[in-house]
Design an enzyme around this catalytic site. Structure first.
Site, PDB file in Angstrom:
ATOM      1  N   ASN A  71       0.709  -1.549   0.094  1.00 54.45           N
ATOM      2  CA  ASN A  71      -0.316  -0.136   0.022  1.00 54.45           C
ATOM      3  C   ASN A  71       1.079   1.247   0.319  1.00 54.45           C
ATOM      4  O   ASN A  71       1.749   1.453   0.781  1.00 54.45           O
ATOM      5  CB  ASN A  71      -1.120  -0.034   0.686  1.00 54.45           C
TER       6      ASN A  71
ATOM      7  N   HIS B 192       6.766  -1.435   3.572  1.00 55.89           N
ATOM      8  CA  HIS B 192       7.069  -3.215   3.582  1.00 55.89           C
ATOM      9  C   HIS B 192       5.804  -3.345   3.558  1.00 55.89           C
ATOM     10  O   HIS B 192       4.462  -2.848   2.323  1.00 55.89           O
ATOM     11  CB  HIS B 192       5.989  -2.462   5.206  1.00 55.89           C
TER      12      HIS B 192
ATOM     13  N   HIS C 272       3.628  -6.653   2.348  1.00 55.73           N
ATOM     14  CA  HIS C 272       2.721  -7.750   2.782  1.00 55.73           C
ATOM     15  C   HIS C 272       2.728  -9.334   1.891  1.00 55.73           C
ATOM     16  O   HIS C 272       2.596  -9.132   0.933  1.00 55.73           O
ATOM     17  CB  HIS C 272       1.479  -7.145   2.746  1.00 55.73           C
TER      18      HIS C 272
HETATM   19  P1  AMP Z   1      -0.377  -0.493   5.953  1.00 54.22           P
HETATM   20  O1  AMP Z   1      -1.577  -0.276   5.705  1.00 54.22           O
HETATM   21  O2  AMP Z   1       0.218  -1.198   4.961  1.00 54.22           O
HETATM   22  O3  AMP Z   1       0.517   0.495   6.335  1.00 54.22           O
HETATM   23  O4  AMP Z   1      -0.340  -2.096   6.560  1.00 54.22           O
HETATM   24  C1  AMP Z   1       0.079  -1.788   8.323  1.00 54.22           C
HETATM   25  C2  AMP Z   1       0.171  -2.991   8.703  1.00 54.22           C
HETATM   26  O5  AMP Z   1       0.619  -3.347  10.223  1.00 54.22           O
HETATM   27  C3  AMP Z   1      -1.342  -3.427   8.904  1.00 54.22           C
HETATM   28  O6  AMP Z   1      -1.865  -4.832   8.109  1.00 54.22           O
HETATM   29  C4  AMP Z   1      -1.362  -3.354  10.109  1.00 54.22           C
HETATM   30  O7  AMP Z   1      -2.607  -4.929  10.945  1.00 54.22           O
HETATM   31  C5  AMP Z   1      -0.197  -3.983  11.043  1.00 54.22           C
HETATM   32  N1  AMP Z   1       0.253  -3.614  12.234  1.00 54.22           N
HETATM   33  C6  AMP Z   1      -0.355  -2.357  12.869  1.00 54.22           C
HETATM   34  N2  AMP Z   1       0.515  -2.801  13.962  1.00 54.22           N
HETATM   35  C7  AMP Z   1       1.395  -3.560  14.394  1.00 54.22           C
HETATM   36  C8  AMP Z   1       2.079  -3.991  15.144  1.00 54.22           C
HETATM   37  N3  AMP Z   1       1.863  -3.287  16.628  1.00 54.22           N
HETATM   38  N4  AMP Z   1       2.375  -5.452  14.906  1.00 54.22           N
HETATM   39  C9  AMP Z   1       2.176  -5.880  13.708  1.00 54.22           C
HETATM   40  N5  AMP Z   1       1.367  -5.258  12.300  1.00 54.22           N
HETATM   41  C10 AMP Z   1       0.610  -4.692  12.902  1.00 54.22           C
END
Ligand code: AMP
Length: 117
Positions: free
Chosen positions: A89, A102, A104
């Site tokens: 994203n 990051h 996914h």
């Molecule tokens: P994005 O929307 O691509 O920025 O993805 C961020 C991702 O980080 C989301 O899928 C969240 O569920 C995940 N996320 C947020 N906080 C944490 C955390 N503390 N540990 C692991 N994943 C997280």
């Protein structure tokens, strides 16, 4: 040696890398960490995170750095699933919530990514 930046100035993922915030680490080396997503959108949902911070994947301009990131993501994905989906994203309008690049890894559906399980 420089003092680390205050927590408020660091990204969530930098704080996870520093073990200030707990997470389930599935892979780590000097350049990357991979963790389980806290709110999985698939039976297997991992995040591959470069330790060198950029806000968005399109901030990476070095082809080698970009290539290594994707290569690492595919290596980690293959260790967890034969078939998988890689998603990035990019920007708030693209659904990005954490502004630390990051990838996914989504996998593990019985009947493909459009199934519920
Ligand atoms: P994005 O929307 O691509 O920025 O993805 C961020 C991702 O980080 C989301 O899928 C969240 O569920 C995940 N996320 C947020 N906080 C944490 C955390 N503390 N540990 C692991 N994943 C997280």
């Amino acid at each position: 040696m420089d003092k680390p930046a205050p927590a408020a100035q660091r990204t969530l993922f930098e704080r996870i890398i520093a073990r200030e915030i707990p997470s389930q680490v599935v892979y780590e080396d000097e350049n990357y960490i991979a963790i389980k997503d806290i709110a999985p959108k698939a039976p297997i949902h991992l995040l591959v995170i470069p330790k060198r911070v950029t806000a968005r994947v399109d901030d990476i301009t070095d082809p080698l750095e970009m290539g290594r990131l994707w290569l690492k993501a595919t290596e980690i994905a293959r260790e967890h699933a034969a078939d998988y989906r890689l998603v990035v994203n990019c920007g708030a309008g693209g659904g990005q919530m954490v502004f630390h690049t990051h990838i996914h890894i989504l996998a593990g559906w019985k009947d493909g990514p459009d199934s519920d399980t």
